[in-house]
Scaffold this motif. Structure first.
Motif, PDB file in Angstrom:
ATOM      1  N   ALA A   1      -5.405  86.255  64.712  1.00  0.00           N
ATOM      2  CA  ALA A   1      -6.140  86.840  63.596  1.00  0.00           C
ATOM      3  C   ALA A   1      -5.162  87.157  62.481  1.00  0.00           C
ATOM      4  CB  ALA A   1      -6.863  88.113  64.041  1.00  0.00           C
ATOM      5  N   ILE A   2      -5.490  86.740  61.275  1.00  0.00           N
ATOM      6  CA  ILE A   2      -4.677  87.049  60.097  1.00  0.00           C
ATOM      7  C   ILE A   2      -5.485  87.981  59.210  1.00  0.00           C
ATOM      8  CG2 ILE A   2      -3.632  86.127  57.991  1.00  0.00           C
ATOM      9  CD1 ILE A   2      -3.051  83.550  59.521  1.00  0.00           C
ATOM     10  N   ASP A 152       0.760  92.784  65.417  1.00  0.00           N
ATOM     11  CA  ASP A 152       1.914  92.182  66.090  1.00  0.00           C
ATOM     12  C   ASP A 152       3.026  91.810  65.118  1.00  0.00           C
ATOM     13  OD1 ASP A 152       1.018  91.893  68.965  1.00  0.00           O
ATOM     14  OD2 ASP A 152      -0.627  90.862  67.952  1.00  0.00           O
ATOM     15  N   VAL A 153       2.664  91.261  63.940  1.00  0.00           N
ATOM     16  CA  VAL A 153       3.661  90.724  63.014  1.00  0.00           C
ATOM     17  C   VAL A 153       3.277  91.107  61.591  1.00  0.00           C
ATOM     18  CG1 VAL A 153       4.668  88.598  62.058  1.00  0.00           C
ATOM     19  CG2 VAL A 153       4.181  88.756  64.520  1.00  0.00           C
ATOM     20  N   PHE A 154       4.247  91.577  60.804  1.00  0.00           N
ATOM     21  CA  PHE A 154       4.095  91.647  59.361  1.00  0.00           C
ATOM     22  C   PHE A 154       4.573  90.324  58.781  1.00  0.00           C
ATOM     23  CE2 PHE A 154       4.092  96.465  59.238  1.00  0.00           C
ATOM     24  CZ  PHE A 154       2.827  96.559  58.661  1.00  0.00           C
ATOM     25  N   LEU A 155       3.733  89.674  58.018  1.00  0.00           N
ATOM     26  CA  LEU A 155       4.085  88.362  57.494  1.00  0.00           C
ATOM     27  C   LEU A 155       5.042  88.421  56.312  1.00  0.00           C
ATOM     28  CD1 LEU A 155       0.574  86.641  57.577  1.00  0.00           C
ATOM     29  CD2 LEU A 155       2.431  86.415  59.247  1.00  0.00           C
ATOM     30  N   ASP A 156       4.969  89.465  55.512  1.00  0.00           N
ATOM     31  CA  ASP A 156       5.653  89.430  54.220  1.00  0.00           C
ATOM     32  C   ASP A 156       6.416  90.702  53.867  1.00  0.00           C
ATOM     33  OD1 ASP A 156       3.401  90.983  53.851  1.00  0.00           O
ATOM     34  OD2 ASP A 156       2.423  89.608  52.465  1.00  0.00           O
ATOM     35  N   ASN A 157       7.033  91.312  54.877  1.00  0.00           N
ATOM     36  CA  ASN A 157       7.951  92.418  54.550  1.00  0.00           C
ATOM     37  C   ASN A 157       9.060  91.931  53.627  1.00  0.00           C
ATOM     38  OD1 ASN A 157       6.720  94.562  55.744  1.00  0.00           O
ATOM     39  ND2 ASN A 157       8.032  94.609  57.553  1.00  0.00           N
ATOM     40  N   VAL A 158       9.450  90.669  53.783  1.00  0.00           N
ATOM     41  CA  VAL A 158      10.384  90.016  52.864  1.00  0.00           C
ATOM     42  C   VAL A 158       9.566  89.040  52.027  1.00  0.00           C
ATOM     43  CG1 VAL A 158      12.430  88.559  52.628  1.00  0.00           C
ATOM     44  CG2 VAL A 158      12.289  90.242  54.482  1.00  0.00           C
ATOM     45  N   ARG A 159       9.518  89.280  50.725  1.00  0.00           N
ATOM     46  CA  ARG A 159       8.653  88.471  49.855  1.00  0.00           C
ATOM     47  C   ARG A 159       9.365  87.203  49.399  1.00  0.00           C
ATOM     48  NH1 ARG A 159       5.594  92.099  45.428  1.00  0.00           N
ATOM     49  NH2 ARG A 159       5.103  89.964  44.735  1.00  0.00           N
ATOM     50  N   GLN A 167       7.858  84.170  59.678  1.00  0.00           N
ATOM     51  CA  GLN A 167       6.997  85.169  60.315  1.00  0.00           C
ATOM     52  C   GLN A 167       5.683  84.558  60.784  1.00  0.00           C
ATOM     53  OE1 GLN A 167       9.437  87.342  60.921  1.00  0.00           O
ATOM     54  NE2 GLN A 167       7.895  88.962  60.671  1.00  0.00           N
ATOM     55  N   LEU A 168       5.149  83.605  60.023  1.00  0.00           N
ATOM     56  CA  LEU A 168       3.924  82.934  60.444  1.00  0.00           C
ATOM     57  C   LEU A 168       4.158  82.132  61.724  1.00  0.00           C
ATOM     58  CD1 LEU A 168       0.971  82.463  59.643  1.00  0.00           C
ATOM     59  CD2 LEU A 168       1.735  80.483  58.314  1.00  0.00           C
ATOM     60  N   LYS A 169       5.311  81.488  61.817  1.00  0.00           N
ATOM     61  CA  LYS A 169       5.651  80.769  63.050  1.00  0.00           C
ATOM     62  C   LYS A 169       5.783  81.730  64.228  1.00  0.00           C
ATOM     63  CE  LYS A 169       8.040  76.902  60.788  1.00  0.00           C
ATOM     64  NZ  LYS A 169       9.357  76.249  60.557  1.00  0.00           N
ATOM     65  N   LEU A 170       6.343  82.913  63.971  1.00  0.00           N
ATOM     66  CA  LEU A 170       6.454  83.926  65.023  1.00  0.00           C
ATOM     67  C   LEU A 170       5.075  84.373  65.491  1.00  0.00           C
ATOM     68  CD1 LEU A 170       8.108  85.946  66.710  1.00  0.00           C
ATOM     69  CD2 LEU A 170       8.093  87.474  64.718  1.00  0.00           C
ATOM     70  N   LEU A 171       4.158  84.542  64.551  1.00  0.00           N
ATOM     71  CA  LEU A 171       2.794  84.932  64.904  1.00  0.00           C
ATOM     72  C   LEU A 171       2.143  83.872  65.786  1.00  0.00           C
ATOM     73  CD1 LEU A 171       0.389  86.921  64.394  1.00  0.00           C
ATOM     74  CD2 LEU A 171      -0.244  85.401  62.500  1.00  0.00           C
ATOM     75  N   VAL A 172       2.291  82.606  65.403  1.00  0.00           N
ATOM     76  CA  VAL A 172       1.712  81.520  66.194  1.00  0.00           C
ATOM     77  C   VAL A 172       2.335  81.475  67.586  1.00  0.00           C
ATOM     78  CG1 VAL A 172       1.505  79.008  66.378  1.00  0.00           C
ATOM     79  CG2 VAL A 172       1.067  80.151  64.187  1.00  0.00           C
ATOM     80  N   ALA A 173       3.649  81.659  67.662  1.00  0.00           N
ATOM     81  CA  ALA A 173       4.320  81.642  68.961  1.00  0.00           C
ATOM     82  C   ALA A 173       3.804  82.761  69.863  1.00  0.00           C
ATOM     83  CB  ALA A 173       5.833  81.765  68.765  1.00  0.00           C
ATOM     84  N   LYS A 174       3.598  83.935  69.296  1.00  0.00           N
ATOM     85  CA  LYS A 174       3.056  85.048  70.091  1.00  0.00           C
ATOM     86  C   LYS A 174       1.650  84.722  70.585  1.00  0.00           C
ATOM     87  CE  LYS A 174       5.651  88.933  68.063  1.00  0.00           C
ATOM     88  NZ  LYS A 174       6.043  89.614  69.306  1.00  0.00           N
ATOM     89  N   ALA A 175       0.836  84.143  69.713  1.00  0.00           N
ATOM     90  CA  ALA A 175      -0.525  83.797  70.108  1.00  0.00           C
ATOM     91  C   ALA A 175      -0.535  82.738  71.211  1.00  0.00           C
ATOM     92  CB  ALA A 175      -1.309  83.306  68.897  1.00  0.00           C
ATOM     93  N   GLN A 176       0.324  81.755  71.096  1.00  0.00           N
ATOM     94  CA  GLN A 176       0.371  80.696  72.105  1.00  0.00           C
ATOM     95  C   GLN A 176       0.888  81.222  73.440  1.00  0.00           C
ATOM     96  OE1 GLN A 176       2.690  77.832  69.861  1.00  0.00           O
ATOM     97  NE2 GLN A 176       0.865  76.605  69.443  1.00  0.00           N
ATOM     98  N   ARG A 177       1.823  82.163  73.375  1.00  0.00           N
ATOM     99  CA  ARG A 177       2.376  82.719  74.606  1.00  0.00           C
ATOM    100  C   ARG A 177       1.412  83.672  75.293  1.00  0.00           C
ATOM    101  NH1 ARG A 177       6.523  84.507  72.487  1.00  0.00           N
ATOM    102  NH2 ARG A 177       5.996  86.721  72.248  1.00  0.00           N
ATOM    103  N   ILE A 182      -2.008  89.254  66.149  1.00  0.00           N
ATOM    104  CA  ILE A 182      -2.530  89.743  64.875  1.00  0.00           C
ATOM    105  C   ILE A 182      -1.390  89.842  63.881  1.00  0.00           C
ATOM    106  CG2 ILE A 182      -3.629  91.685  63.684  1.00  0.00           C
ATOM    107  CD1 ILE A 182      -4.978  92.364  66.388  1.00  0.00           C
ATOM    108  N   GLY A 183      -1.567  89.198  62.717  1.00  0.00           N
ATOM    109  CA  GLY A 183      -0.573  89.252  61.653  1.00  0.00           C
ATOM    110  C   GLY A 183      -1.158  89.850  60.397  1.00  0.00           C
ATOM    111  N   ILE A 184      -0.373  90.698  59.727  1.00  0.00           N
ATOM    112  CA  ILE A 184      -0.810  91.343  58.486  1.00  0.00           C
ATOM    113  C   ILE A 184       0.037  90.845  57.324  1.00  0.00           C
ATOM    114  CG2 ILE A 184      -0.922  93.527  57.215  1.00  0.00           C
ATOM    115  CD1 ILE A 184      -1.635  94.945  59.777  1.00  0.00           C
ATOM    116  N   GLY A 185      -0.642  90.450  56.256  1.00  0.00           N
ATOM    117  CA  GLY A 185       0.025  90.094  55.014  1.00  0.00           C
ATOM    118  C   GLY A 185      -0.633  90.797  53.844  1.00  0.00           C
TER     119      GLY A 185
END
Length: 237
Positions: A1-2, A152-159, A167-177, A182-185
């Motif tokens: 979920a994004i 689970d993940v902040f997508l854009d703490n670094v703009r 960060q988006l790849k990290l979110l996908v990896a967590k979901a697949q694992r 859940i990622g927030i941007g």
């Protein structure tokens, strides 16, 4: 979920975010000029709306109008939440905007969960944005039977585009694992550019985007997780 938070103050940024394919989730600040307009557009486009509730942070930053603070009376907290629910009637849940002090405050968060359990629509959920490691929201949500989720993940703490992609790849990896994540941007130009490029590819090849209410229905009470290994297997399984 994004989820894309902080919608409501700027019409153009909000409408650009809402044009993304989905389903996505949008956190709308309740007392902002374009809150009602953007919430209505989100629902028409089959996205999900939640209230992005201003809450008191550590330090002097201003969370915005209608904020919950640790020195408010119980009645004032209840009234502030009721006003927010009325301002965004399409909302299926609520998460904290700022709130590093508020979400760690036992009495305040107890009142939040009591109020949501009594006054919010059925199956209304709370999403902890996890701005504080000391948050008490999960324990108190469970006590008052409010479905609870955590970021689970902040997508854009670094703009920067490269950092957001990482960060988006990290979110996908967590979901697949784990089967879900859940990622927030935020509606930053950099974030929207990355999502405009990457979300269609993700939908086509790697993951299933879901509304937060679906996760809340399945995962909102932690005791259910112990009986389930993976609710949302990767799309290639």
């Amino acid at each position: 979920a994004i989820i894309i938070d902080d919608l409501g103050n700027r019409r153009a940024d909000g409408e650009r975010a809402l044009a993304l394919p989905g389903p996505l989730n949008f956190g709308i600040l309740p007392h902002t000029p374009y809150a009602k307009r953007l919430a209505a557009i989100a629902v028409r486009r089959d996205h999900e709306v939640i209230i992005h509730m201003p809450m008191q942070p550590v330090g002097a930053s201003n969370p915005g109008p209608g904020a919950l603070g640790v020195h408010m009376s119980r009645l004032d907290v209840e009234n502030a939440l009721t006003r927010a629910l009325s301002a965004v009637p399409q909302a299926r849940g609520l998460n904290n905007h700022m709130g590093s002090l508020a979400t760690a405050h036992e009495a305040l968060m107890r009142t939040v969960m009591q109020t949501l359990s009594r006054r919010a629509p059925a199956k209304f959920f709370y999403l902890d944005s996890r701005t504080a490691a000391t948050s008490v929201s999960e324990r108190l949500a469970r006590a008052y039977q409010v479905p609870h989720l955590s970021r689970d993940v902040f997508l854009d703490n670094v703009r920067e585009a490269s950092a957001i992609r990482t960060q988006l790849k990290l979110l996908v990896a967590k979901a697949q694992r784990r089967g879900h994540a859940i990622g927030i941007g935020h509606p930053y130009v950099e974030t929207l550019q990355v999502l405009e490029a990457e979300v269609p590819r993700l939908i086509a090849t790697e993951v299933r985007l879901v509304k937060l209410s679906r996760l809340a229905h399945r995962l909102g009470h932690k005791h259910k997780l112990a009986r389930q290994n993976s609710l949302f297997p990767p799309a290639n399984e």
